[in-house]
Write an enzyme that holds these catalytic residues in place. Structure first.
Site, PDB file in Angstrom:
ATOM      1  CB  CYS A 164       6.036   2.250   1.945  1.00 52.00           C
ATOM      2  SG  CYS A 164       7.547   1.623   2.620  1.00 52.00           S
ATOM      3  CG  HIS A 296       4.040   7.166   5.013  1.00 51.43           C
ATOM      4  ND1 HIS A 296       3.431   5.740   4.459  1.00 51.43           N
ATOM      5  CD2 HIS A 296       5.285   6.868   5.131  1.00 51.43           C
ATOM      6  CE1 HIS A 296       4.475   5.029   4.173  1.00 51.43           C
ATOM      7  NE2 HIS A 296       5.655   5.617   4.651  1.00 51.43           N
ATOM      8  CD  GLU A 307       3.112  11.831   6.916  1.00 49.61           C
ATOM      9  OE1 GLU A 307       2.177  11.694   6.355  1.00 49.61           O
ATOM     10  OE2 GLU A 307       3.878  11.068   7.588  1.00 49.61           O
ATOM     11  CE  LYS A 327       2.958   2.848   7.660  1.00 48.56           C
ATOM     12  NZ  LYS A 327       2.009   4.142   6.959  1.00 48.56           N
ATOM     13  CG  HIS A 332       5.379   0.332   7.187  1.00 50.39           C
ATOM     14  ND1 HIS A 332       4.727   0.226   5.903  1.00 50.39           N
ATOM     15  CD2 HIS A 332       6.057   1.425   6.947  1.00 50.39           C
ATOM     16  CE1 HIS A 332       5.142   1.075   4.997  1.00 50.39           C
ATOM     17  NE2 HIS A 332       6.099   2.086   5.553  1.00 50.39           N
ATOM     18  CG  PHE A 391      12.767   2.906   1.484  1.00 56.32           C
ATOM     19  CD1 PHE A 391      12.816   4.133   2.577  1.00 56.32           C
ATOM     20  CD2 PHE A 391      13.189   1.704   1.965  1.00 56.32           C
ATOM     21  CE1 PHE A 391      13.060   3.873   3.576  1.00 56.32           C
ATOM     22  CE2 PHE A 391      13.537   1.465   3.417  1.00 56.32           C
ATOM     23  CZ  PHE A 391      13.379   2.615   4.153  1.00 56.32           C
TER      24      PHE A 391
END
Length: 404
Positions: A164, A296, A307, A327, A332, A391
């Site tokens: 991502c 994010h 975050e 998002k 996403h 990830f």
């Protein structure tokens, strides 16, 4: 030696929110979500009912039939967005500097449409062959290569795959190439088209997909929603842009990246915090100079809290500037997510508007951030950060300055 500067002079996008950069930005500012019912073959067999898909995209309007035979959906999106970005920058096809531009494109998982179609032929339909261009269509470098061929670009051309964070890493590497004089123009961003039966089933197995919508930083958030599309930026050496009287949306002023070296899927506060600090150090900025953060902000229970803690730790007295996630509008978009967020951050600085966090109906007190839930906000924006945390514990952050 005078430090080179990097301007953002062109933007292009095709997204669930619209077929162009302006239409996409309009819906981001409005907080108008593009998430809706999932439309796919074998849809009734899939465990997740929603996604942020691009509907009504007609490849024949953009490519010849012969060309389409070599283009996965992710590459179609990338080329369309790149054409818009280059035109938006006011660069002519015969420009000698453009011909030597680098092309760096982030892709998370590659040509899943091609791969899924091939597996359908082999295992569902029991056929014994697949399309002869299956391999070059599905490779992660395909969008970058297709952009270079479509626009006649001969510079360093490659893909970045970091889940991502791919789009953000790609832009960061392109930024460094312009900054250090490897090229004067770079075409960069991300592309993804992985909403297929196989990919959706794989994501559903992780148990992090929402079944209703994406609500970043909201107490009632229930997971992420997959999206697709492409966002492409034109980066240009500042004096080159000034000499040709180009419009400058914003300036890229820093890039920071690191790795958690920890868990495969769970985020780490220290890693996220460290990447933001690296971006600030790269830009030569104190945290107090930052007026906006594009987070994010995936909408998952753990990621948003981690975050938020990392953001608060970076800023004096734990009081960061406004933070928002797009998002809730675009879903996403995986390898393209960071590119869409970089595009939105550049436009936020250009228009002096903080975009809202769509669908955040109950801001989570545990996150402790001003997430702009009430709608877009006019503000004086000098500098901004854009975060991507992926990830594999891969973190990437871009720092932006106002173009004027």
């Amino acid at each position: 030696m005078t430090r080179r500067r990097v301007a953002i002079t062109g933007l292009g996008a095709i997204s669930p929110a619209g077929p162009t950069m302006p239409t996409t930005w309009e819906r981001i500012v409005a907080g108008d979500s593009a998430i809706g019912p999932l439309v796919l073959p074998q849809m009734d067999e899939l465990p997740c009912p929603i996604a942020a898909q691009i509907h009504d995209f007609d490849p024949d309007a953009h490519f010849t039939a012969k060309r389409l035979g070599s283009l996965d959906r992710m590459s179609q999106f990338a080329v369309v967005a790149a054409r818009e970005a280059v035109a938006d920058a006011g660069l002519e096809p015969d420009d000698a500097t453009l011909a030597q531009a680098d092309v760096v494109v982030g892709v998370s998982v590659g040509g899943m449409t091609t791969l899924d179609d091939s597996f359908q032929r082999l295992y569902r339909e029991q056929r014994r062959s697949v399309h002869p261009l299956t391999i070059p269509k599905l490779m992660a470098n395909a969008p970058a290569s297709q952009i270079s061929m479509d626009l006649g670009l001969h510079g360093n051309t490659f893909a970045v795959a970091s889940a991502c964070a791919s789009g953000t890493h790609a832009i960061g590497l392109a930024y460094r190439a312009v900054l250090h004089g490897d090229c004067d123009i770079a075409i960069t961003g991300g592309s993804e088209a992985s909403i297929t039966p196989g990919t959706m089933t794989g994501w559903s197995a992780l148990r992090i997909l929402s079944r209703d919508t994406c609500r970043p930083f909201s107490r009632n958030r229930s997971g992420l929603v997959l999206g697709e599309g492409s966002a492409i930026l034109v980066l240009e050496e500042w004096e080159h842009a000034i000499a040709r009287k180009a419009r400058i949306y914003a300036e890229l002023v820093g890039f920071g990246a690191n790795a958690d070296a920890g868990d495969l899927t769970s985020p780490d506060q220290a890693g996220a915090e460290g990447a933001m600090r690296r971006a600030l150090a790269s830009a030569g900025l104190n945290p107090t100079a930052i007026d906006y953060i594009n987070a994010h902000g995936t909408g998952t229970l753990i990621n948003d809290v981690v975050e938020s803690r990392a953001i608060r730790a970076v800023f004096p007295n734990g009081k960061p500037p406004p933070v928002s996630s797009i998002k809730g509008v675009l879903g996403h978009c995986l390898g393209a997510a960071g590119a869409f967020e970089a595009l939105a951050t550049a436009l936020a600085l250009h228009h002096q508007i903080v975009p809202p966090t769509a669908n955040c109906s109950e801001p989570d007190a545990e996150c402790g951030l001003d997430v702009v839930p009430e709608g877009a906000r006019q503000a004086v924006l000098r500098h901004a950060l854009s975060n991507s945390f992926a990830f594999g514990g891969l973190n990437a952050v871009l720092a932006f300055g106002r173009g004027a």
